[in-house]
Design an enzyme around this catalytic site. Structure first.
Site, PDB file in Angstrom:
ATOM      1  N   TYR A 212       0.796  -1.232   0.000  1.00  0.00           N
ATOM      2  CA  TYR A 212       0.000   0.000   0.000  1.00  0.00           C
ATOM      3  C   TYR A 212       0.830   1.285   0.000  1.00  0.00           C
ATOM      4  CZ  TYR A 212      -3.688  -3.313   1.132  1.00  0.00           C
ATOM      5  OH  TYR A 212      -4.560  -4.368   1.092  1.00  0.00           O
TER       6      TYR A 212
ATOM      7  N   HIS B 197      -8.555   1.579  -5.944  1.00  0.00           N
ATOM      8  CA  HIS B 197      -7.821   0.711  -5.031  1.00  0.00           C
ATOM      9  C   HIS B 197      -6.342   1.018  -5.189  1.00  0.00           C
ATOM     10  CE1 HIS B 197     -11.309  -1.705  -3.981  1.00  0.00           C
ATOM     11  NE2 HIS B 197     -11.663  -1.603  -5.254  1.00  0.00           N
TER      12      HIS B 197
HETATM   13  O1  CA2 Z   1      -5.819  -1.638  -2.470  1.00  0.00           O
HETATM   14  C1  CA2 Z   1      -6.699  -1.038  -1.847  1.00  0.00           C
HETATM   15  O2  CA2 Z   1      -6.822   0.190  -1.806  1.00  0.00           O
HETATM   16  C2  CA2 Z   1      -7.707  -1.851  -1.026  1.00  0.00           C
HETATM   17  O3  CA2 Z   1      -9.006  -1.299  -1.253  1.00  0.00           O
HETATM   18  C3  CA2 Z   1      -7.343  -1.703   0.437  1.00  0.00           C
HETATM   19  C4  CA2 Z   1      -8.268  -2.532   1.348  1.00  0.00           C
HETATM   20  C5  CA2 Z   1      -8.290  -3.992   0.904  1.00  0.00           C
HETATM   21  O4  CA2 Z   1      -9.251  -4.708   1.680  1.00  0.00           O
HETATM   22  C6  CA2 Z   1      -8.655  -4.138  -0.585  1.00  0.00           C
HETATM   23  O5  CA2 Z   1      -8.554  -5.498  -0.954  1.00  0.00           O
HETATM   24  C7  CA2 Z   1      -7.727  -3.320  -1.457  1.00  0.00           C
HETATM   25  C8  CA2 Z   1      -7.929  -2.306   2.825  1.00  0.00           C
HETATM   26  C9  CA2 Z   1      -6.596  -2.908   3.238  1.00  0.00           C
HETATM   27  C10 CA2 Z   1      -6.422  -2.950   4.719  1.00  0.00           C
HETATM   28  O6  CA2 Z   1      -6.138  -1.676   5.248  1.00  0.00           O
HETATM   29  C11 CA2 Z   1      -4.843  -1.256   5.387  1.00  0.00           C
HETATM   30  C12 CA2 Z   1      -4.692   0.009   5.853  1.00  0.00           C
HETATM   31  C13 CA2 Z   1      -3.432   0.538   6.020  1.00  0.00           C
HETATM   32  C14 CA2 Z   1      -2.327  -0.188   5.705  1.00  0.00           C
HETATM   33  C15 CA2 Z   1      -2.475  -1.457   5.240  1.00  0.00           C
HETATM   34  C16 CA2 Z   1      -3.740  -2.003   5.090  1.00  0.00           C
END
Ligand code: CA2
Length: 149
Positions: free
Chosen positions: A24, A101
């Site tokens: 990310y 995303h």
């Molecule tokens: O890639 C993306 O932006 C996502 O929407 C992020 C979501 C994930 O569930 C989707 O599959 C893809 C959220 C990821 C979990 O949240 C985090 C927040 C901060 C750092 C890492 C993960």
């Protein structure tokens, strides 16, 4: 309102930059907000930037933005996979909706991540371009501001 782009962020994105930087990136959500604001201001538009971990907040905010926005940028995060009330709310809006995303949900290790239910109501989707995806979505909405989807 017609000069405003609503940028919505779903669950856990408040922690962006704090974990899994290889997926990310290292930017925080505050930095993403600044990026969106810069892009919008260059086009004479305003940004209303929000994040929530609660589905009912997301539904409320989309309903409130039902009419008169220049567009909605949404990273539904975990809501992508099961939040049918959010999907229903997005169907009610009269502006373009860009689903963003940060990661490429089609090349993640878990196959379920590719199956966002929001894509069926989104005008378009940007996935895998990191936080630049938000800026590109804002730029697109600014460029089609006069039209409808
Ligand atoms: O890639 C993306 O932006 C996502 O929407 C992020 C979501 C994930 O569930 C989707 O599959 C893809 C959220 C990821 C979990 O949240 C985090 C927040 C901060 C750092 C890492 C993960």
């Amino acid at each position: 309102m017609a000069d405003t782009i609503l940028v919505l962020n779903g669950p856990n994105l408040n922690l962006l930059g704090e974990r899994e930087p290889e997926i990310y990136g290292r930017e925080t959500l505050a930095e993403v907000e600044a990026l969106c604001r810069r892009e919008a201001e260059a086009a004479g538009l305003a940004i209303d930037f929000r994040q929530t971990n609660a589905e009912h907040d997301m539904v409320e905010w989309i309903q409130q933005g039902r009419k008169g926005l220049a567009g909605i940028v949404i990273n539904p995060a975990g809501f992508s996979y099961a939040a049918y009330p959010v999907l229903d709310a997005l169907k009610l809006v009269d502006c373009p909706v860009i689903e963003v995303h940060i990661s490429n949900i089609h090349r993640r290790e878990a196959a379920w991540r590719a199956k966002s239910i929001m894509t069926q109501v989104a005008t378009g989707i940007i996935s895998g371009l990191g936080v630049n995806g938000y800026a590109l979505a804002v730029r697109h909405l600014a460029s089609v501001r006069q039209g409808t989807r």
